[in-house]
Design a protein around this motif. Structure first.
Motif, PDB file in Angstrom:
ATOM      1  N   GLN A  43       7.764  -0.597   5.939  1.00  0.00           N
ATOM      2  CA  GLN A  43       8.605   0.564   6.234  1.00  0.00           C
ATOM      3  C   GLN A  43       9.114   0.524   7.682  1.00  0.00           C
ATOM      4  OE1 GLN A  43       9.658   2.551   3.954  1.00  0.00           O
ATOM      5  NE2 GLN A  43       8.239   2.107   2.295  1.00  0.00           N
ATOM      6  N   ARG A  70      11.746  -2.201   8.101  1.00  0.00           N
ATOM      7  CA  ARG A  70      13.014  -1.775   7.496  1.00  0.00           C
ATOM      8  C   ARG A  70      13.767  -0.861   8.463  1.00  0.00           C
ATOM      9  NH1 ARG A  70      14.010   1.802   2.095  1.00  0.00           N
ATOM     10  NH2 ARG A  70      16.213   1.360   1.914  1.00  0.00           N
ATOM     11  N   ASN A 124      13.958   6.445   8.163  1.00  0.00           N
ATOM     12  CA  ASN A 124      12.839   5.532   7.932  1.00  0.00           C
ATOM     13  C   ASN A 124      11.780   5.643   9.018  1.00  0.00           C
ATOM     14  OD1 ASN A 124      13.177   3.196   5.617  1.00  0.00           O
ATOM     15  ND2 ASN A 124      15.068   4.250   6.126  1.00  0.00           N
ATOM     16  N   CYS A 160       9.649  -2.559   0.208  1.00  0.00           N
ATOM     17  CA  CYS A 160       9.335  -1.123   0.342  1.00  0.00           C
ATOM     18  C   CYS A 160       9.277  -0.443  -1.026  1.00  0.00           C
ATOM     19  CB  CYS A 160      10.360  -0.440   1.236  1.00  0.00           C
ATOM     20  SG  CYS A 160      10.233  -0.915   2.974  1.00  0.00           S
ATOM     21  N   LYS A 161      10.096  -0.910  -1.931  1.00  0.00           N
ATOM     22  CA  LYS A 161      10.089  -0.357  -3.292  1.00  0.00           C
ATOM     23  C   LYS A 161       8.778  -0.720  -3.998  1.00  0.00           C
ATOM     24  CE  LYS A 161      12.866  -0.621  -7.504  1.00  0.00           C
ATOM     25  NZ  LYS A 161      14.068  -1.233  -8.089  1.00  0.00           N
ATOM     26  N   ARG A 162       8.350  -1.956  -3.847  1.00  0.00           N
ATOM     27  CA  ARG A 162       7.117  -2.420  -4.497  1.00  0.00           C
ATOM     28  C   ARG A 162       5.860  -1.856  -3.839  1.00  0.00           C
ATOM     29  NH1 ARG A 162       7.748  -8.868  -5.787  1.00  0.00           N
ATOM     30  NH2 ARG A 162       9.609  -8.676  -7.063  1.00  0.00           N
ATOM     31  N   LYS A 214      14.015  -3.898   1.502  1.00  0.00           N
ATOM     32  CA  LYS A 214      14.190  -2.816   0.521  1.00  0.00           C
ATOM     33  C   LYS A 214      13.318  -3.069  -0.703  1.00  0.00           C
ATOM     34  CE  LYS A 214      17.663  -0.422  -2.209  1.00  0.00           C
ATOM     35  NZ  LYS A 214      19.084  -0.342  -2.578  1.00  0.00           N
ATOM     36  N   GLU A 215      13.320  -4.303  -1.178  1.00  0.00           N
ATOM     37  CA  GLU A 215      12.502  -4.652  -2.342  1.00  0.00           C
ATOM     38  C   GLU A 215      11.011  -4.521  -2.028  1.00  0.00           C
ATOM     39  OE1 GLU A 215      11.482  -5.456  -6.092  1.00  0.00           O
ATOM     40  OE2 GLU A 215      13.542  -5.148  -5.400  1.00  0.00           O
ATOM     41  N   PRO A 266       5.400   1.044  -1.401  1.00  0.00           N
ATOM     42  CA  PRO A 266       5.894   2.172  -0.598  1.00  0.00           C
ATOM     43  C   PRO A 266       4.907   2.675   0.457  1.00  0.00           C
ATOM     44  CG  PRO A 266       5.397   2.869  -2.835  1.00  0.00           C
ATOM     45  CD  PRO A 266       5.264   1.377  -2.806  1.00  0.00           C
TER      46      PRO A 266
END
Length: 79
Positions: free
Chosen positions: A34, A37, A53, A24-26, A21-22, A28
């Motif tokens: 992705q 995840r 996803n 993918c946030k950093r 998650k972290e 994207p």
């Protein structure tokens, strides 16, 4: 990514998802993060989120990673 992989091997999917998650946030636009995840969400029986996803991966510019798009389409057909 390595921590996520190690947690996956130990079947600690919640911990793996936390790291993914972290990532993918950093990052994207990173199709590898992705896709992984989505895979872990599926393994963790979070099928709705996994489907979302995988759909996101299918829509992404694959930057030479067409295989991840194809695998995502496969998983979507099975979910």
């Amino acid at each position: 990514m390595i921590l996520a992989y190690l947690y996956e091997r130990e079947e600690k999917y919640g911990q793996s998802l936390k790291h993914l998650k972290e990532l993918c946030k950093r990052y994207p636009e990173n199709i590898i993060f992705q896709y992984n995840r989505a895979r872990i969400l599926e393994k963790n029986n979070q099928f709705t989120l996994a489907r979302e996803n995988y759909q996101q991966v299918v829509r992404m510019d694959n930057n030479g990673m067409e295989i991840l798009r194809q695998k995502s389409e496969e998983r979507l057909r099975k979910l």
